[in-house]
Design a protein around this motif. Structure first.
Motif, PDB file in Angstrom:
ATOM      1  N   HIS A  14       0.716  -0.866   0.186  1.00 33.91           N
ATOM      2  CA  HIS A  14       0.122   0.155   0.171  1.00 33.91           C
ATOM      3  C   HIS A  14       1.065   1.413   0.013  1.00 33.91           C
ATOM      4  O   HIS A  14       2.253   1.099   1.306  1.00 33.91           O
ATOM      5  CB  HIS A  14      -0.452   0.306   0.999  1.00 33.91           C
ATOM      6  CG  HIS A  14      -1.531  -0.720   1.539  1.00 33.91           C
ATOM      7  ND1 HIS A  14      -3.458  -1.368   0.648  1.00 33.91           N
ATOM      8  CD2 HIS A  14      -1.860  -2.037   2.204  1.00 33.91           C
ATOM      9  CE1 HIS A  14      -3.413  -2.638   1.328  1.00 33.91           C
ATOM     10  NE2 HIS A  14      -2.820  -2.891   1.831  1.00 33.91           N
ATOM     11  N   TYR A  15       0.163   2.219  -0.382  1.00 35.30           N
ATOM     12  CA  TYR A  15       1.101   3.609  -0.370  1.00 35.30           C
ATOM     13  C   TYR A  15       0.649   4.444  -0.076  1.00 35.30           C
ATOM     14  O   TYR A  15      -0.521   4.860   0.197  1.00 35.30           O
ATOM     15  CB  TYR A  15       1.218   3.738  -2.442  1.00 35.30           C
ATOM     16  CG  TYR A  15       2.237   2.733  -2.825  1.00 35.30           C
ATOM     17  CD1 TYR A  15       3.779   2.731  -2.570  1.00 35.30           C
ATOM     18  CD2 TYR A  15       1.153   1.896  -3.343  1.00 35.30           C
ATOM     19  CE1 TYR A  15       4.409   1.737  -3.169  1.00 35.30           C
ATOM     20  CE2 TYR A  15       2.458   0.513  -3.279  1.00 35.30           C
ATOM     21  CZ  TYR A  15       4.039   0.546  -3.933  1.00 35.30           C
ATOM     22  OH  TYR A  15       4.895  -0.807  -4.286  1.00 35.30           O
ATOM     23  N   THR A  16       1.261   5.614   0.325  1.00 28.50           N
ATOM     24  CA  THR A  16       0.527   7.226   0.682  1.00 28.50           C
ATOM     25  C   THR A  16       0.900   7.875   0.355  1.00 28.50           C
ATOM     26  O   THR A  16       1.120   8.221  -1.000  1.00 28.50           O
ATOM     27  CB  THR A  16       1.290   7.716   2.807  1.00 28.50           C
ATOM     28  OG1 THR A  16       2.335   7.799   2.139  1.00 28.50           O
ATOM     29  CG2 THR A  16       0.713   6.256   3.190  1.00 28.50           C
ATOM     30  N   ALA A  17       0.131   9.389   0.230  1.00 26.91           N
ATOM     31  CA  ALA A  17       0.517  10.426  -0.844  1.00 26.91           C
ATOM     32  C   ALA A  17       1.558  10.932  -0.691  1.00 26.91           C
ATOM     33  O   ALA A  17       2.408  11.598  -1.108  1.00 26.91           O
ATOM     34  CB  ALA A  17      -1.271  11.472  -0.403  1.00 26.91           C
ATOM     35  N   THR A  68      -0.269   8.205  16.368  1.00 26.75           N
ATOM     36  CA  THR A  68      -1.385   8.146  15.386  1.00 26.75           C
ATOM     37  C   THR A  68      -1.249   8.469  14.188  1.00 26.75           C
ATOM     38  O   THR A  68       0.042   9.757  13.555  1.00 26.75           O
ATOM     39  CB  THR A  68      -1.956   9.741  16.499  1.00 26.75           C
ATOM     40  OG1 THR A  68      -1.764   9.298  17.696  1.00 26.75           O
ATOM     41  CG2 THR A  68      -2.876   9.623  15.807  1.00 26.75           C
ATOM     42  N   ALA A  69      -1.902   8.352  13.305  1.00 27.50           N
ATOM     43  CA  ALA A  69      -1.553   8.075  12.037  1.00 27.50           C
ATOM     44  C   ALA A  69      -2.057   9.923  11.521  1.00 27.50           C
ATOM     45  O   ALA A  69      -2.357  10.724  12.205  1.00 27.50           O
ATOM     46  CB  ALA A  69      -3.179   7.999  10.901  1.00 27.50           C
ATOM     47  N   PHE A 112       6.179  10.708   8.305  1.00 31.24           N
ATOM     48  CA  PHE A 112       5.082  10.645   8.542  1.00 31.24           C
ATOM     49  C   PHE A 112       4.630   8.817   9.563  1.00 31.24           C
ATOM     50  O   PHE A 112       4.357   8.318   8.709  1.00 31.24           O
ATOM     51  CB  PHE A 112       3.758  10.949   8.256  1.00 31.24           C
ATOM     52  CG  PHE A 112       4.515  12.608   8.015  1.00 31.24           C
ATOM     53  CD1 PHE A 112       3.887  13.328   9.029  1.00 31.24           C
ATOM     54  CD2 PHE A 112       4.600  12.605   7.014  1.00 31.24           C
ATOM     55  CE1 PHE A 112       4.236  14.936   8.763  1.00 31.24           C
ATOM     56  CE2 PHE A 112       5.205  13.910   6.890  1.00 31.24           C
ATOM     57  CZ  PHE A 112       5.202  14.884   7.273  1.00 31.24           C
ATOM     58  N   ALA A 113       3.398   8.993  10.452  1.00 34.15           N
ATOM     59  CA  ALA A 113       2.583   7.543  10.994  1.00 34.15           C
ATOM     60  C   ALA A 113       2.639   7.136   9.981  1.00 34.15           C
ATOM     61  O   ALA A 113       0.860   7.816   9.513  1.00 34.15           O
ATOM     62  CB  ALA A 113       2.505   7.414  12.391  1.00 34.15           C
ATOM     63  N   PRO A 114       2.357   5.942   9.667  1.00 37.80           N
ATOM     64  CA  PRO A 114       0.702   5.140   8.594  1.00 37.80           C
ATOM     65  C   PRO A 114       0.073   5.304   9.205  1.00 37.80           C
ATOM     66  O   PRO A 114      -1.333   6.121   8.563  1.00 37.80           O
ATOM     67  CB  PRO A 114       1.549   4.635   7.187  1.00 37.80           C
ATOM     68  CG  PRO A 114       2.517   4.334   7.940  1.00 37.80           C
ATOM     69  CD  PRO A 114       3.262   5.090   8.468  1.00 37.80           C
ATOM     70  N   VAL A 115      -0.189   5.006  10.389  1.00 36.55           N
ATOM     71  CA  VAL A 115      -1.856   4.201  10.759  1.00 36.55           C
ATOM     72  C   VAL A 115      -1.000   4.370  12.069  1.00 36.55           C
ATOM     73  O   VAL A 115      -0.257   5.078  12.968  1.00 36.55           O
ATOM     74  CB  VAL A 115      -1.302   2.448  10.464  1.00 36.55           C
ATOM     75  CG1 VAL A 115      -1.838   2.202   9.405  1.00 36.55           C
ATOM     76  CG2 VAL A 115       0.066   2.251  11.356  1.00 36.55           C
ATOM     77  N   LEU A 173      -6.340   0.201   8.817  1.00 36.06           N
ATOM     78  CA  LEU A 173      -5.052   1.199   7.630  1.00 36.06           C
ATOM     79  C   LEU A 173      -5.900   2.476   7.346  1.00 36.06           C
ATOM     80  O   LEU A 173      -7.543   2.528   7.548  1.00 36.06           O
ATOM     81  CB  LEU A 173      -5.336  -0.034   6.527  1.00 36.06           C
ATOM     82  CG  LEU A 173      -4.506  -1.215   6.823  1.00 36.06           C
ATOM     83  CD1 LEU A 173      -4.358  -1.836   4.854  1.00 36.06           C
ATOM     84  CD2 LEU A 173      -3.202  -0.341   6.626  1.00 36.06           C
ATOM     85  N   PRO A 174      -6.227   3.187   6.854  1.00 34.88           N
ATOM     86  CA  PRO A 174      -6.632   4.705   7.017  1.00 34.88           C
ATOM     87  C   PRO A 174      -7.075   4.386   5.046  1.00 34.88           C
ATOM     88  O   PRO A 174      -6.559   3.786   4.427  1.00 34.88           O
ATOM     89  CB  PRO A 174      -5.913   5.417   6.754  1.00 34.88           C
ATOM     90  CG  PRO A 174      -4.134   4.927   6.982  1.00 34.88           C
ATOM     91  CD  PRO A 174      -4.403   3.344   7.069  1.00 34.88           C
ATOM     92  N   ASP A 175      -8.288   5.329   5.536  1.00 33.10           N
ATOM     93  CA  ASP A 175      -8.763   5.293   3.762  1.00 33.10           C
ATOM     94  C   ASP A 175      -7.749   6.230   2.983  1.00 33.10           C
ATOM     95  O   ASP A 175      -6.561   6.952   3.358  1.00 33.10           O
ATOM     96  CB  ASP A 175      -9.849   6.283   4.077  1.00 33.10           C
ATOM     97  CG  ASP A 175     -11.367   5.767   4.800  1.00 33.10           C
ATOM     98  OD1 ASP A 175     -11.389   4.409   4.637  1.00 33.10           O
ATOM     99  OD2 ASP A 175     -12.110   5.938   5.153  1.00 33.10           O
TER     100      ASP A 175
END
Length: 125
Positions: free
Chosen positions: A8-11, A51-52, A69-72, A110-112
């Motif tokens: 999974h990837y974050t912005a 904290t995400a 950054f913490a992704p989750v 997991l975050p949206d």
């Protein structure tokens, strides 16, 4: 090297490998290229609650300083001391030995907004 299509990837150009309730986090090859030669990595201590979205570390290069950054939301259960001792590992193998931290996956899950491999690659094209 981790199978990038399974991530999974974050912005924020981080990748996440989810294995049960543990999430391994690193930065993408794109982020490593944008940073340039990484010369310093600061990671949180094991046991740190996350904290995400909160900053949990820094990656400094010859060009700039990037925030990690913490992704989750969860807790830091491992840090990759090898990248602290040899920061250029992040450039050489961002999807393998250049991983940064392992977090437990908290109750929020997991975050949206996470991207799959194809969507991430399209976002940086």
């Amino acid at each position: 090297m981790t199978d990038q299509t399974a991530l999974h990837y974050t912005a924020d150009h981080e990748w996440l490998l989810v294995e049960g309730d543990t999430v391994t986090v690193g930065i993408t090859d794109h982020a490593a290229e944008q940073l340039g030669d990484v010369v310093y990595v600061e990671l949180p201590a094991v046991g740190t609650a996350t904290t995400a979205g909160d900053q949990i570390g820094e990656i400094e290069s010859t060009k700039s300083v990037g925030e990690l950054f913490a992704p989750v939301s969860g807790e830091v259960v491992a840090v990759n001391d090898a990248v602290v001792d040899a920061p250029d590992t992040v450039n050489q193998d961002p999807f393998g030995t250049g991983w940064l931290v392992k977090l437990t996956l908290g109750d929020a899950g997991l975050p949206d907004g996470l991207l799959d491999h194809d969507a991430y690659r399209a976002s940086i094209a």
